[in-house]
Design a protein around this motif. Structure first.
Motif: not given
Length: 749
Positions: A232-242, A265-270, A275-279, A311-314
């Motif tokens: 997967l390209a790093p940018e593909d992770r943005l599709a999770l938000i969409d 959503m918040v759990r998966d985004l956090v 966990r993903e080593n994104l640039p 704290v993470r959510h905040s």
């Protein structure tokens, strides 16, 4: 119109399509059709070589999953659709479970009810989605439970609007673990036709009039090794938000669904961010867009979780990227410090334990203390239990202490003296005991003192290869330390055997200087001492109605499987065998911690899950017949001289991966079936108890019940604990002079 269309779609990824279609061919259903939307020539050729009733829709290479699903659905004529990717699997009997449950739902639904966005609140809205449980298989493990079962069980069987069962949004977002009403699919096909399967799976729940559940496994999700797939390209992770924003847009005026979906959503985004080593540029954009989504879709009055998660959510909602990274770094440092502290505590604990154990070893051995344990400290069971009971009768001056795990201690019989592994009393008791009896092995740290006696009872007759004989079979040998095994068997003084075959195999698989006790298995004494009243009582405790035939189905563990999934379509078998037959189904004890796929399968008392029932000897007394594959229970059950049927659907696979000591297909205890249909016919025609079955069973009993005559425990106690010579022990009765416990039919005559 068939009740169900199973739509298999996609390319023949890593060759898994063949296995999937084989399983469908093995259990054909008149009320289900199979459609293969085959992507590419390999998938088309594979599908074409299977059942002629299979409808093959050839598609060009490169066709996406969404287009393949749509092509398959276009050819479907069933009332319900089940989409199964070509890489996935179907447990035996899964289509039948879905057919029966959807037919039940159709019978209850109001005729003419329409699906649509407004349907959830409409009276008489139909059930549009049936959710069921699944197992997951990876390139390393097989059939691991999903964790969705408790969510499905909590909702129950009634079809409910999603607002009354919003927790179902927490189930794995797969199309494979849900069936969709065909009319509902077609009403929303454009929306559901997307390559984002999790979106389609969740959108189906949000659009459904009502959702129903089936708390049974009817799908196998196969997770492919990531290294075998395009990265997967790093940018593909943005599709999770969409995805989440699109789904939340469907929850207007649906507070319960929105709250659950927002939390997911918040759990998966956090988690993705952490966990993903994104640039760094991608990570910053992801965090910024995730922050906007978290603020935009936050339900009114929503409470953040407590603690670090809060704290993470905040920080996410504030868009505080730099502070979040600092928070992450601080957490990593804190976790590393805690880990180091735990490691130091463990080291100190081990040193203290070793010191206490060494001190205990310096004290004299107590000649009147015996320690017993069975099955890795599960409790009072098997050969050790039978020996301990006879010891109480013949040598009451010897104190008996059981080793039992903390979680199983509450299940011990009242008044049982016991110790918990790892405690100070545990090590002191092991150090001071004259006799140590086990049906597996004591931990490697246990020291063999010169004046102690280690008694190895084993827990079965070996068909499969054991001990050092597993070295040539990687599936069986995985994780085994053979040097440590040899050190443990060097502590044995005695090894109990039920027959000369076992004696030879134990001496080969476990080469050491112990003495073989050809005395029989003490746990099998009950098969000769039980009375008609005992048999009746065992059946009454299990709820077997008088006059019914009870068939015990007890398969063994497979080293190439991680969880228990019945290899038989149990519901279909119960139907074919009729109202007068009840199936007692027992999973292997290796799967004791797994969610049982048998939950909810009881039907009019004709299927009973006895996986947790102890003792197993009582199940044998209650059963009119045994169906097993390669389990050693067949050798024990043969003592009762009752019918045994071997269900050997994967004999070649088992023999190759595990290794065996003899050909069970040639030296079986009655009848052998290689398919469910053969098994059913054996029972329907009466072949399970005909003359040829009895003849095979008699030969099997002579060979493998050689020393079992009802007095094995007495011989062991007199020889080991009382020190009587071999010639003074009760002789073994020849098989023709033994009288097994009465059959259930005889017990009620």
């Amino acid at each position: 119109m068939p009740q169900l269309s199973v739509i298999v779609y996609g390319p023949n990824t890593q060759g898994h399509l063949t296995e999937l279609l084989d399983s469908l061919d093995a259990h054909p259903l008149a009320d289900a059709e199979v459609i293969v939307a085959a992507v590419g020539d390999w998938a088309r050729e594979t599908a074409g070589s299977h059942s002629p009733e299979t409808i093959v829709v050839p598609l060009p290479d490169g066709t996406g999953d969404a287009a393949a699903r749509a092509a398959g659905a276009a050819r479907a004529s069933g009332r319900w659709l089940h989409f199964v990717h070509a890489k996935d699997g179907l447990p035996a009997g899964a289509p039948r479970l879905i057919v029966e449950r959807t037919a039940e739902l159709d019978a209850m639904d109001t005729p003419g009810a329409l699906a649509g966005p407004g349907a959830p609140d409409a009276p008489g809205a139909p059930v549009d989605v049936l959710l069921f449980d699944h197992v997951s298989t990876t390139w390393q493990t097989t059939a691991a439970p999903s964790g969705d079962g408790r969510l499905l069980a909590a909702v129950g069987r009634a079809g409910l609007p999603l607002d009354r069962s919003a927790s179902l949004l927490r189930t794995a977002p797969l199309l494979g673990n849900r069936a969709l009403r065909a009319a509902f699919w077609r009403a929303h096909e454009e929306e559901f036709t997307t390559d984002d399967e999790p979106y389609a799976a969740c959108a189906a729940l949000l659009r459904a009039g009502r959702v129903a559940c089936l708390n049974q496994v009817a799908h196998e999700k196969r997770v492919l090794r990531p290294e075998s797939l395009p990265p997967l390209a790093p940018e593909d992770r943005l599709a999770l938000i969409d995805r989440y924003e699109s789904l939340l847009a469907l929850t207007e005026d649906r507070r319960a669904a929105r709250t659950v979906l927002y939390d997911l959503m918040v759990r998966d985004l956090v988690r993705t961010f952490a966990r993903e080593n994104l640039p760094d540029p991608v990570a910053r954009e992801f965090f910024h867009r995730a922050s906007l989504a978290a603020v935009r879709w936050r339900p009114e009055g929503h409470q953040r979780p407590a603690g670090l998660e809060g704290v993470r959510h905040s920080l996410l909602e504030e868009g505080a990227y730099t502070r979040y990274r600092a928070f992450q770094a601080a957490n990593r440092t804190r976790r590393a410090a805690r880990k180091a502290l735990r490691s130091r505590k463990r080291q100190v604990s081990v040193k203290v334990r070793d010191h206490q154990y060494r001190r205990a070893l310096s004290r004299p051995v107590d000649p009147h203390l015996a320690v017993f344990t069975a099955y890795w400290d599960r409790g009072v069971a098997c050969n050790p239990a039978a020996i301990a009971a006879k010891l109480a009768e013949l040598a009451p001056h010897i104190r008996r202490v059981w080793v039992v795990s903390k979680e199983n201690a509450a299940l011990l019989p009242p008044g049982t003296d016991h110790v918990i592994p790892g405690t100070r009393r545990y090590w002191e008791t092991l150090a001071g005991a004259k006799y140590l009896t086990n049906n597996v092995n004591f931990p490697g740290a246990v020291v063999k003192r010169p004046d102690t006696i280690h008694l190895q009872t084993h827990h079965g007759t070996p068909l499969k290869r054991m001990g050092l004989d597993q070295m040539d079979h990687p599936a069986a040998a995985q994780g085994l330390d053979f040097a440590a095994l040899l050190a443990r068997i060097d502590r044995w003084d005695y090894s109990v055997s039920a027959n000369s075959h076992s004696t030879r195999m134990w001496e080969r698989a476990y080469p050491a200087r112990y003495t073989s006790l050809d005395h029989g298995y003490p746990r099998n004494d009950v098969f000769y001492t039980a009375t008609a009243a005992d048999v009746r009582a065992a059946r009454a405790r299990l709820g077997i109605a008088p006059g019914r035939t009870a068939v015990l189905y007890a398969p063994t563990h497979r080293d190439y499987e991680a969880g228990f999934t019945p290899r038989l379509d149990l519901a279909a078998l119960a139907d074919r065998l009729g109202e007068n037959t009840v199936l007692l189904v027992r999973a292997h004890y290796f799967y004791g911690g797994a969610a049982s796929p048998l939950t909810g399968l009881r039907r009019s008392g004709r299927i009973i899950d006895v996986s947790s029932y102890d003792p197993v000897e009582e199940l044998c007394l209650a059963a009119d017949a045994l169906v097993t594959d390669y389990s050693s229970i067949m050798f024990d059950y043969a003592n009762l001289d009752r019918p045994i049927v071997v269900y050997a659907d994967d004999w070649e696979t088992y023999r190759t991966t595990r290794g065996v000591y003899f050909d069970l297909m040639a030296e079986h205890p009655g009848k052998v079936a290689h398919s469910q249909e053969e098994l059913t016919e054996i029972f329907l025609t009466g072949a399970w108890r005909d003359e040829s079955a009895a003849k095979a069973r008699a030969a099997f009993r002579r060979r493998f019940c050689e020393y079992d005559d009802g007095r094995a425990a007495e011989r062991v106690v007199r020889r080991v604990f009382l020190g009587e010579p071999e010639e003074a022990l009760p002789p073994v009765l020849p098989p023709e002079e033994r009288t097994p416990a009465p059959t259930p039919e005889e017990a009620t005559a």
